[in-house]
Design a protein around this motif. Sequence first.
Motif, PDB file in Angstrom:
ATOM      1  N   UNK A   7       0.838  -1.207   0.000  1.00 44.13           N
ATOM      2  CA  UNK A   7       0.000   0.000   0.000  1.00 44.13           C
ATOM      3  C   UNK A   7       0.868   1.251   0.000  1.00 44.13           C
ATOM      4  N   UNK A  11       1.223   3.750  -3.104  1.00 44.59           N
ATOM      5  CA  UNK A  11       0.938   5.161  -2.875  1.00 44.59           C
ATOM      6  C   UNK A  11       2.074   6.040  -3.362  1.00 44.59           C
TER       7      UNK A  11
ATOM      8  N   UNK B  33      -0.920  -2.030  -7.186  1.00 46.05           N
ATOM      9  CA  UNK B  33      -0.063  -2.524  -6.109  1.00 46.05           C
ATOM     10  C   UNK B  33      -0.648  -2.177  -4.741  1.00 46.05           C
ATOM     11  N   UNK B  34      -1.271  -1.007  -4.652  1.00 45.37           N
ATOM     12  CA  UNK B  34      -1.685  -0.476  -3.355  1.00 45.37           C
ATOM     13  C   UNK B  34      -2.921  -1.147  -2.750  1.00 45.37           C
ATOM     14  N   UNK B  36      -5.939  -0.170  -3.836  1.00 42.49           N
ATOM     15  CA  UNK B  36      -7.019   0.792  -4.097  1.00 42.49           C
ATOM     16  C   UNK B  36      -7.962   0.334  -5.212  1.00 42.49           C
ATOM     17  N   UNK B  45     -11.747   0.073   4.314  1.00 47.45           N
ATOM     18  CA  UNK B  45     -11.048   1.248   4.847  1.00 47.45           C
ATOM     19  C   UNK B  45     -12.035   2.275   5.396  1.00 47.45           C
ATOM     20  N   UNK B  54      -7.112  -0.457   8.054  1.00 46.63           N
ATOM     21  CA  UNK B  54      -6.451   0.848   7.929  1.00 46.63           C
ATOM     22  C   UNK B  54      -5.385   0.924   6.836  1.00 46.63           C
ATOM     23  N   UNK B  55      -5.109  -0.193   6.133  1.00 50.33           N
ATOM     24  CA  UNK B  55      -3.937  -0.223   5.254  1.00 50.33           C
ATOM     25  C   UNK B  55      -3.965   0.845   4.155  1.00 50.33           C
ATOM     26  N   UNK B  56      -5.164   1.204   3.683  1.00 48.63           N
ATOM     27  CA  UNK B  56      -5.202   2.163   2.578  1.00 48.63           C
ATOM     28  C   UNK B  56      -4.816   3.583   2.994  1.00 48.63           C
ATOM     29  N   UNK B  58      -2.070   4.165   4.198  1.00 46.89           N
ATOM     30  CA  UNK B  58      -0.670   4.207   3.761  1.00 46.89           C
ATOM     31  C   UNK B  58      -0.549   4.601   2.294  1.00 46.89           C
ATOM     32  N   UNK B  59      -1.596   4.315   1.500  1.00 45.07           N
ATOM     33  CA  UNK B  59      -1.593   4.733   0.091  1.00 45.07           C
ATOM     34  C   UNK B  59      -1.591   6.257   0.037  1.00 45.07           C
ATOM     35  N   UNK B  60      -2.523   6.847   0.769  1.00 45.50           N
ATOM     36  CA  UNK B  60      -2.636   8.305   0.784  1.00 45.50           C
ATOM     37  C   UNK B  60      -1.365   8.925   1.364  1.00 45.50           C
ATOM     38  N   UNK B  62       1.768   7.702   1.477  1.00 44.67           N
ATOM     39  CA  UNK B  62       2.889   7.567   0.539  1.00 44.67           C
ATOM     40  C   UNK B  62       2.747   8.505  -0.642  1.00 44.67           C
ATOM     41  N   UNK B  63       1.521   8.601  -1.165  1.00 43.26           N
ATOM     42  CA  UNK B  63       1.280   9.448  -2.343  1.00 43.26           C
ATOM     43  C   UNK B  63       1.504  10.926  -2.000  1.00 43.26           C
ATOM     44  N   UNK B  64       0.957  11.367  -0.864  1.00 37.79           N
ATOM     45  CA  UNK B  64       1.078  12.782  -0.484  1.00 37.79           C
ATOM     46  C   UNK B  64       2.542  13.120  -0.182  1.00 37.79           C
TER      47      UNK B  64
END
Lengths: 136, 157
Positions: A7, A11, B33-34, B36, B45, B54-56, B58-60, B62-64
């Motif tokens: 994840x 991201x 991969x994420x 989403x 989520x 809660x794992x998603x 981490x997507x936000x 990492x992206x931010x």
Amino acid sequence: MNTYWPSLMGGMLIGLSAGMLLLLNGRVAGISGILGRLAQGTQVPTNAAFVIGLMIGPPLYRLGSGAWPSVTITASLPVIAIAGLLVGFGSRMGSGCTSGHGVVGLARLSPRSIAAVATFLATGVATVTLMRLVSP
Amino acid sequence: MMHPARISSAQILVAQVLVALLAGAVFGLGLSLSGMLDPARVRGFLDVAGDWDPSLAFVLGGAVAVAFAAMVLRRRLRRPAFAAEFHLPATTPIDTRLILGSAIFGAGWGMAGLCPGPALAALSLGLAPVVLFVAAMLAGMVIHDRLAARQPGGSRS
């Protein structure tokens, strides 16, 4: 494997994509904006190229991992159709979605985007909670 | 860095299209991969009061974080590599349209577990519900833009 690492790395790739688009083309990686402009027929070559690229993502993932990413849809078709209408209408009205407000807007520390993200997270959580209470 | 006079506008457009294609592919790979791309994960989520996943977040995160680095870099650049200027949304006040639109968007996101990026990327899996979602989403966008065009000062983006 722990689900947090993929994840986080996924991201970071999304952030890299947004960074590339901004620093090279000067554009915001907002998917609803890109799709909306495509539907209006403006900047067709670049917006179409981005959407085609998006669709290349899952086959690329399959090339590396050997399996398609999982897509589990439990909602009925009428619910899917209504959800699609709301997502399309709402993202245009609110000038952005999870990518434009959620990634680029938050990275810019835009007050508008912070308000938008807080709002759609709140109604998203409320909707999922309500649907679970109505039909567990 | 480069001499704009020596580069034709056609070459600039080719460069922009290639950047957009590559950025799209990186975005789609990241979504795959994420997690989403999976509506069940997205709804998990958002299900904070139930069986929360809660794992998603981490997507936000990492992206931010990576996008933030790009924003810092942007301030050091006069213009993007392949365009005359940065096209960033003007900072306008928080208004009813923003909040109401985001609220409507969030409701649809929660119902299906799909938002525009993952829905478009998942088209390549050829699943009927995803195709239906994208068609409805496009219809929703067109309906909004038609209605906004009728109102004075309604259309912005």
